[in-house]
Design an enzyme around this catalytic site. Structure first.
Site, PDB file in Angstrom:
ATOM      1  N   THR A  46       2.116  -3.115  11.738  1.00  8.40           N
ATOM      2  CA  THR A  46       3.647  -3.105  11.038  1.00  8.40           C
ATOM      3  C   THR A  46       4.735  -3.999  11.729  1.00  8.40           C
ATOM      4  OG1 THR A  46       3.941  -0.929  12.031  1.00  8.40           O
ATOM      5  CG2 THR A  46       3.096  -0.992   9.691  1.00  8.40           C
ATOM      6  N   THR A  47       4.527  -3.866  12.969  1.00  7.01           N
ATOM      7  CA  THR A  47       5.568  -4.807  13.900  1.00  7.01           C
ATOM      8  C   THR A  47       5.365  -6.098  13.545  1.00  7.01           C
ATOM      9  OG1 THR A  47       5.568  -2.779  15.486  1.00  7.01           O
ATOM     10  CG2 THR A  47       6.333  -5.188  16.268  1.00  7.01           C
ATOM     11  N   TYR A 109       4.539   5.852   0.599  1.00  7.38           N
ATOM     12  CA  TYR A 109       5.154   6.068  -0.766  1.00  7.38           C
ATOM     13  C   TYR A 109       4.531   6.871  -1.576  1.00  7.38           C
ATOM     14  CZ  TYR A 109       7.800   4.825  -4.993  1.00  7.38           C
ATOM     15  OH  TYR A 109       8.655   5.237  -6.141  1.00  7.38           O
ATOM     16  N   TYR A 134      -3.202   6.180  12.422  1.00 10.63           N
ATOM     17  CA  TYR A 134      -1.749   5.915  12.470  1.00 10.63           C
ATOM     18  C   TYR A 134      -0.618   6.881  11.801  1.00 10.63           C
ATOM     19  CZ  TYR A 134       2.588   3.061  13.507  1.00 10.63           C
ATOM     20  OH  TYR A 134       3.748   2.833  13.773  1.00 10.63           O
ATOM     21  N   ARG A 139       8.010   6.094   8.618  1.00  2.28           N
ATOM     22  CA  ARG A 139       7.877   5.225   7.641  1.00  2.28           C
ATOM     23  C   ARG A 139       7.064   5.266   6.366  1.00  2.28           C
ATOM     24  NH1 ARG A 139       8.001  -0.257   9.855  1.00  2.28           N
ATOM     25  NH2 ARG A 139       9.254  -0.267  11.592  1.00  2.28           N
ATOM     26  N   LYS A 163      -2.889   7.313  16.677  1.00  4.75           N
ATOM     27  CA  LYS A 163      -1.386   6.804  17.351  1.00  4.75           C
ATOM     28  C   LYS A 163      -0.539   7.622  16.634  1.00  4.75           C
ATOM     29  CE  LYS A 163       1.760   2.929  16.879  1.00  4.75           C
ATOM     30  NZ  LYS A 163       2.040   1.519  16.431  1.00  4.75           N
ATOM     31  N   ILE A 205       0.648   2.622  22.103  1.00 10.27           N
ATOM     32  CA  ILE A 205       0.655   1.378  21.547  1.00 10.27           C
ATOM     33  C   ILE A 205       2.304   1.172  21.139  1.00 10.27           C
ATOM     34  CG2 ILE A 205      -0.031   0.221  19.453  1.00 10.27           C
ATOM     35  CD1 ILE A 205      -2.643   1.983  19.151  1.00 10.27           C
TER      36      ILE A 205
END
Length: 290
Positions: A46-47, A109, A134, A139, A163, A205
């Site tokens: 996502t980064t 979502y 993850y 988020r 993660k 991470i």
């Protein structure tokens, strides 16, 4: 998968002024991390602003990083989404020959309940590929509870790592305390790296580590060796800038540092925008302190 231990870095995607992918800067970023002690690289997380990249651009970024890395560090590929069947299909069809695992963010979502989250990762496990769970509820809007993570860990050997980025650090400790042999946890929150590693985690991470790979990897190695005082000296030096880079969302803050270090240019794709002048000034001042 003990090779995924220490400091993994969630690479940004550098852009040119015209917002095309800046492959020259991407080369610099990969080399900088390899040369300064990063243990493995996470591609298209996502980064990386992966949600704003086209399928062709993703392919080009993957191929470029594989080529530059040249088998020097283990690689992890981000493949996630909120359509379980589509994510499963992407994992099945991806060429993972250069990658040690897939990092797959939990569905965002939709806000599935715990059974839905379990069924999602069960479906991904059926691909037979090595999958990193993850969990990042800030988020995605939904937390994978410790009991769900442990249920998955006990039933599917290829779901071998999480993660974890829940805001409640007690959740990390519950997983570490109850996890089956062969399953592990890395911090998905840079600031929790030390306590989580000291509690038995496999490191982190990280976002901030791609700007300070030597310091961060040294800190985590000190934690593995049980050197609390020395590790926290590095943590305390980096904690303020770690907080600053997330003040206006990720990755606008880390791109400021990498720009100031001359590695990339300070461009992001909408809906993200560069850091405000005020935040830029604060980050620059803290870099000087470090």
């Amino acid at each position: 998968m003990s090779i995924l231990k220490g400091v993994g870095v969630a690479l940004v995607t550098p852009f040119n002024e015209d917002l095309s992918v800046d492959f020259e800067s991407l080369t610099k970023l990969v080399e900088y991390n390899i040369e300064n002690g990063t243990n493995y690289l996470v591609v298209l997380g996502t980064t990386a602003e992966a949600a704003t990249l086209s399928a062709e651009e993703k392919k080009q970024v993957i191929e470029h990083i594989i080529k530059v890395n040249n088998k020097r560090l283990p690689l992890v590929l981000g493949i996630g989404g909120n359509n379980t069947l589509e994510v499963k299909k992407q994992i099945e069809e991806a060429d993972l020959s250069a990658f040690d695992a897939v990092l797959s963010v939990s569905p965002y979502y939709n806000k599935p309940n715990q059974e839905g989250l379990y069924q999602h990762y069960k479906a991904l496990a059926s691909t037979g590929k090595n999958i990193i769970i993850y969990n990042v509820p800030s988020r995605t809007g939904q937390n994978i509870e410790a009991e769900t993570t442990l249920r998955l860990a006990k039933e599917f050997a290829n779901l071998f790592l999480i993660k974890e980025a829940a805001p409640n650090i007690l959740q990390y400790f519950d997983i570490l305390r109850k996890k089956p042999e062969g399953f592990n946890l890395v911090s998905g929150d840079d600031e929790f790296t030390l306590p989580v590693t000291f509690a038995g985690g496999n490191g982190v991470i990280s976002v901030i580590a791609q700007a300070y790979p030597k310091e961060f990897s040294t800190m985590v190695q000190l934690a593995f060796e049980g050197k609390v005082k020395e590790a926290y000296e590095i943590h305390n030096k980096l904690v303020e800038i770690t907080r600053l880079i997330f003040a206006e969302g990720n990755p606008c803050g880390i791109k400021v540092i990498l720009t100031e270090k001359g590695i990339i240019k300070n461009y992001l794709r909408l809906p993200l925008v560069p850091a405000s002048e005020g935040l830029y000034a604060k980050i620059k001042a803290e870099m000087a302190n470090i």
